[in-house]
Design a protein around this motif. Structure first.
Motif, PDB file in Angstrom:
ATOM      1  N   GLN A  16       0.519  17.475  19.018  1.00  0.00           N
ATOM      2  CA  GLN A  16       1.486  16.719  20.257  1.00  0.00           C
ATOM      3  C   GLN A  16       2.005  17.683  21.015  1.00  0.00           C
ATOM      4  O   GLN A  16       1.360  17.590  22.684  1.00  0.00           O
ATOM      5  CB  GLN A  16       2.699  15.682  19.598  1.00  0.00           C
ATOM      6  CG  GLN A  16       1.913  15.232  19.323  1.00  0.00           C
ATOM      7  CD  GLN A  16       3.293  13.718  18.861  1.00  0.00           C
ATOM      8  OE1 GLN A  16       4.166  13.745  19.659  1.00  0.00           O
ATOM      9  NE2 GLN A  16       2.482  12.137  18.273  1.00  0.00           N
ATOM     10  N   GLU A  17       2.927  18.836  21.210  1.00  0.00           N
ATOM     11  CA  GLU A  17       3.518  19.498  21.793  1.00  0.00           C
ATOM     12  C   GLU A  17       2.501  20.193  22.157  1.00  0.00           C
ATOM     13  O   GLU A  17       2.719  20.367  23.349  1.00  0.00           O
ATOM     14  CB  GLU A  17       4.727  20.468  21.515  1.00  0.00           C
ATOM     15  CG  GLU A  17       5.760  19.591  21.333  1.00  0.00           C
ATOM     16  CD  GLU A  17       6.113  18.995  22.965  1.00  0.00           C
ATOM     17  OE1 GLU A  17       6.661  19.484  23.330  1.00  0.00           O
ATOM     18  OE2 GLU A  17       6.472  17.501  22.657  1.00  0.00           O
ATOM     19  N   LEU A  18       1.618  21.089  21.385  1.00  0.00           N
ATOM     20  CA  LEU A  18       0.352  21.963  21.759  1.00  0.00           C
ATOM     21  C   LEU A  18      -0.391  21.401  22.614  1.00  0.00           C
ATOM     22  O   LEU A  18      -1.134  21.496  23.757  1.00  0.00           O
ATOM     23  CB  LEU A  18      -0.480  22.699  20.744  1.00  0.00           C
ATOM     24  CG  LEU A  18       0.507  23.379  19.869  1.00  0.00           C
ATOM     25  CD1 LEU A  18       0.014  23.584  18.500  1.00  0.00           C
ATOM     26  CD2 LEU A  18       1.246  24.565  20.155  1.00  0.00           C
ATOM     27  N   GLU A  19      -0.608  20.416  22.602  1.00  0.00           N
ATOM     28  CA  GLU A  19      -1.744  19.141  23.147  1.00  0.00           C
ATOM     29  C   GLU A  19      -0.895  18.733  24.701  1.00  0.00           C
ATOM     30  O   GLU A  19      -1.717  19.155  25.684  1.00  0.00           O
ATOM     31  CB  GLU A  19      -1.947  17.656  22.369  1.00  0.00           C
ATOM     32  CG  GLU A  19      -3.152  17.145  22.992  1.00  0.00           C
ATOM     33  CD  GLU A  19      -3.825  15.610  22.616  1.00  0.00           C
ATOM     34  OE1 GLU A  19      -4.064  14.775  23.057  1.00  0.00           O
ATOM     35  OE2 GLU A  19      -3.794  15.811  21.168  1.00  0.00           O
ATOM     36  N   HIS A  21       1.015  20.348  26.428  1.00  0.00           N
ATOM     37  CA  HIS A  21       1.312  21.676  27.378  1.00  0.00           C
ATOM     38  C   HIS A  21       0.165  22.759  26.823  1.00  0.00           C
ATOM     39  O   HIS A  21      -0.159  23.864  28.091  1.00  0.00           O
ATOM     40  CB  HIS A  21       2.407  22.921  26.750  1.00  0.00           C
ATOM     41  CG  HIS A  21       3.355  22.255  26.543  1.00  0.00           C
ATOM     42  ND1 HIS A  21       4.332  21.938  27.823  1.00  0.00           N
ATOM     43  CD2 HIS A  21       4.602  21.653  26.010  1.00  0.00           C
ATOM     44  CE1 HIS A  21       5.315  21.037  28.021  1.00  0.00           C
ATOM     45  NE2 HIS A  21       4.972  21.200  26.506  1.00  0.00           N
ATOM     46  N   GLY A  22      -1.448  22.399  26.429  1.00  0.00           N
ATOM     47  CA  GLY A  22      -2.628  22.547  26.473  1.00  0.00           C
ATOM     48  C   GLY A  22      -2.463  24.305  25.869  1.00  0.00           C
ATOM     49  O   GLY A  22      -3.085  25.285  26.189  1.00  0.00           O
ATOM     50  N   LYS A  23      -1.826  24.487  25.114  1.00  0.00           N
ATOM     51  CA  LYS A  23      -2.123  25.610  24.244  1.00  0.00           C
ATOM     52  C   LYS A  23      -2.351  24.733  23.033  1.00  0.00           C
ATOM     53  O   LYS A  23      -2.919  24.371  22.215  1.00  0.00           O
ATOM     54  CB  LYS A  23       0.076  25.373  23.884  1.00  0.00           C
ATOM     55  CG  LYS A  23       0.385  25.590  24.636  1.00  0.00           C
ATOM     56  CD  LYS A  23      -0.470  27.031  25.363  1.00  0.00           C
ATOM     57  CE  LYS A  23       1.550  27.670  26.657  1.00  0.00           C
ATOM     58  NZ  LYS A  23       0.806  28.442  28.272  1.00  0.00           N
ATOM     59  N   THR A  24      -3.234  26.121  22.418  1.00  0.00           N
ATOM     60  CA  THR A  24      -3.887  26.739  21.326  1.00  0.00           C
ATOM     61  C   THR A  24      -3.649  27.141  20.064  1.00  0.00           C
ATOM     62  O   THR A  24      -4.439  26.895  18.762  1.00  0.00           O
ATOM     63  CB  THR A  24      -5.082  26.632  21.562  1.00  0.00           C
ATOM     64  OG1 THR A  24      -5.016  27.695  21.902  1.00  0.00           O
ATOM     65  CG2 THR A  24      -5.906  25.883  22.191  1.00  0.00           C
ATOM     66  N   ARG A  25      -2.530  27.899  20.057  1.00  0.00           N
ATOM     67  CA  ARG A  25      -2.288  28.698  18.925  1.00  0.00           C
ATOM     68  C   ARG A  25      -0.798  28.664  19.046  1.00  0.00           C
ATOM     69  O   ARG A  25      -0.116  28.765  19.242  1.00  0.00           O
ATOM     70  CB  ARG A  25      -3.052  30.316  19.344  1.00  0.00           C
ATOM     71  CG  ARG A  25      -2.652  31.025  17.577  1.00  0.00           C
ATOM     72  CD  ARG A  25      -3.180  32.327  17.800  1.00  0.00           C
ATOM     73  NE  ARG A  25      -2.159  33.210  17.982  1.00  0.00           N
ATOM     74  CZ  ARG A  25      -1.494  34.426  17.782  1.00  0.00           C
ATOM     75  NH1 ARG A  25      -1.180  34.391  17.094  1.00  0.00           N
ATOM     76  NH2 ARG A  25      -0.880  34.901  18.952  1.00  0.00           N
ATOM     77  N   LEU A  26      -0.230  28.154  17.316  1.00  0.00           N
ATOM     78  CA  LEU A  26       1.266  27.852  17.107  1.00  0.00           C
ATOM     79  C   LEU A  26       1.419  29.822  16.900  1.00  0.00           C
ATOM     80  O   LEU A  26       0.568  30.308  16.109  1.00  0.00           O
ATOM     81  CB  LEU A  26       1.734  27.434  16.693  1.00  0.00           C
ATOM     82  CG  LEU A  26       2.890  27.034  15.910  1.00  0.00           C
ATOM     83  CD1 LEU A  26       3.813  26.260  16.481  1.00  0.00           C
ATOM     84  CD2 LEU A  26       2.777  26.164  14.468  1.00  0.00           C
ATOM     85  N   ILE A  27       2.728  30.242  17.646  1.00  0.00           N
ATOM     86  CA  ILE A  27       2.965  31.305  17.270  1.00  0.00           C
ATOM     87  C   ILE A  27       4.798  31.532  16.181  1.00  0.00           C
ATOM     88  O   ILE A  27       4.608  32.087  14.910  1.00  0.00           O
ATOM     89  CB  ILE A  27       3.883  32.495  18.227  1.00  0.00           C
ATOM     90  CG1 ILE A  27       2.748  32.373  18.986  1.00  0.00           C
ATOM     91  CG2 ILE A  27       4.187  34.318  17.715  1.00  0.00           C
ATOM     92  CD1 ILE A  27       2.434  33.435  19.896  1.00  0.00           C
ATOM     93  N   SER A  28       5.519  30.519  16.625  1.00  0.00           N
ATOM     94  CA  SER A  28       6.370  30.491  15.323  1.00  0.00           C
ATOM     95  C   SER A  28       6.829  28.986  15.700  1.00  0.00           C
ATOM     96  O   SER A  28       7.395  28.126  16.986  1.00  0.00           O
ATOM     97  CB  SER A  28       7.478  31.224  15.887  1.00  0.00           C
ATOM     98  OG  SER A  28       8.432  31.149  17.224  1.00  0.00           O
ATOM     99  N   VAL A  29       8.091  28.528  15.053  1.00  0.00           N
ATOM    100  CA  VAL A  29       8.716  27.079  15.309  1.00  0.00           C
ATOM    101  C   VAL A  29      10.472  27.744  15.036  1.00  0.00           C
ATOM    102  O   VAL A  29      10.443  28.116  13.344  1.00  0.00           O
ATOM    103  CB  VAL A  29       8.153  25.886  14.467  1.00  0.00           C
ATOM    104  CG1 VAL A  29       9.090  25.174  14.096  1.00  0.00           C
ATOM    105  CG2 VAL A  29       6.403  25.935  13.984  1.00  0.00           C
ATOM    106  N   HIS A  30      11.176  27.187  15.444  1.00  0.00           N
ATOM    107  CA  HIS A  30      12.288  27.005  14.931  1.00  0.00           C
ATOM    108  C   HIS A  30      13.236  25.576  15.517  1.00  0.00           C
ATOM    109  O   HIS A  30      12.740  25.187  16.041  1.00  0.00           O
ATOM    110  CB  HIS A  30      13.355  27.723  16.573  1.00  0.00           C
ATOM    111  CG  HIS A  30      15.108  28.474  15.843  1.00  0.00           C
ATOM    112  ND1 HIS A  30      14.964  28.709  15.392  1.00  0.00           N
ATOM    113  CD2 HIS A  30      15.784  27.180  16.099  1.00  0.00           C
ATOM    114  CE1 HIS A  30      15.947  30.043  15.129  1.00  0.00           C
ATOM    115  NE2 HIS A  30      16.589  28.290  15.733  1.00  0.00           N
TER     116      HIS A  30
END
Length: 117
Positions: A16-19, A21-30
């Motif tokens: 949901q957050e990637l969509e 904010h228009g991002k396609t690749r996850l780098i890290s999750v905290h």
């Protein structure tokens, strides 16, 4: 192992957050988890590793941070972190009261932040 379902829920939030904010690749999750949240960090890491392998989040890093237990004395309202891991009997360092303390922090479990591009 309920950590698998936690990681799957994290995936839903991340998507949901990637969509959004228009991002396609996850780098890290905290993720922050309280002492009382019943999260086993090793199990969470293993679940993350298994569920990200060869998938859409392959290569993304999971970072876990434990939030210590913080109690408020039922008698004098002093806030303190118990010295022992035995939370059932945690005497207040200010007045000595043993019972009825309010949990201020230590039960949480939430996605604190993520990094994506």
């Amino acid at each position: 192992m309920h950590e698998m379902s936690i990681v799957q829920s994290l995936f839903d939030i991340v998507r949901q957050e990637l969509e959004k904010h228009g991002k396609t690749r996850l780098i890290s999750v905290h993720v922050k988890h309280g002492t009382l949240a019943n999260v086993v960090p090793e199990a969470m890491d293993l679940a993350w590793e298994i569920l990200t392998k060869d998938g859409e989040f392959d290569g993304a890093v999971l970072t876990l941070e434990e939030v210590p237990l913080l109690l408020e004395c039922s008698s004098c309202k002093h806030q303190f972190t118990p010295e022992s891991s035995q939370f059932l009997l945690a005497p207040c360092p200010q007045c000595g009261e043993d019972l009825g303390h309010k949990v201020i922090a230590g039960k949480e479990l939430y996605l604190d932040r993520l990094e994506a591009e």
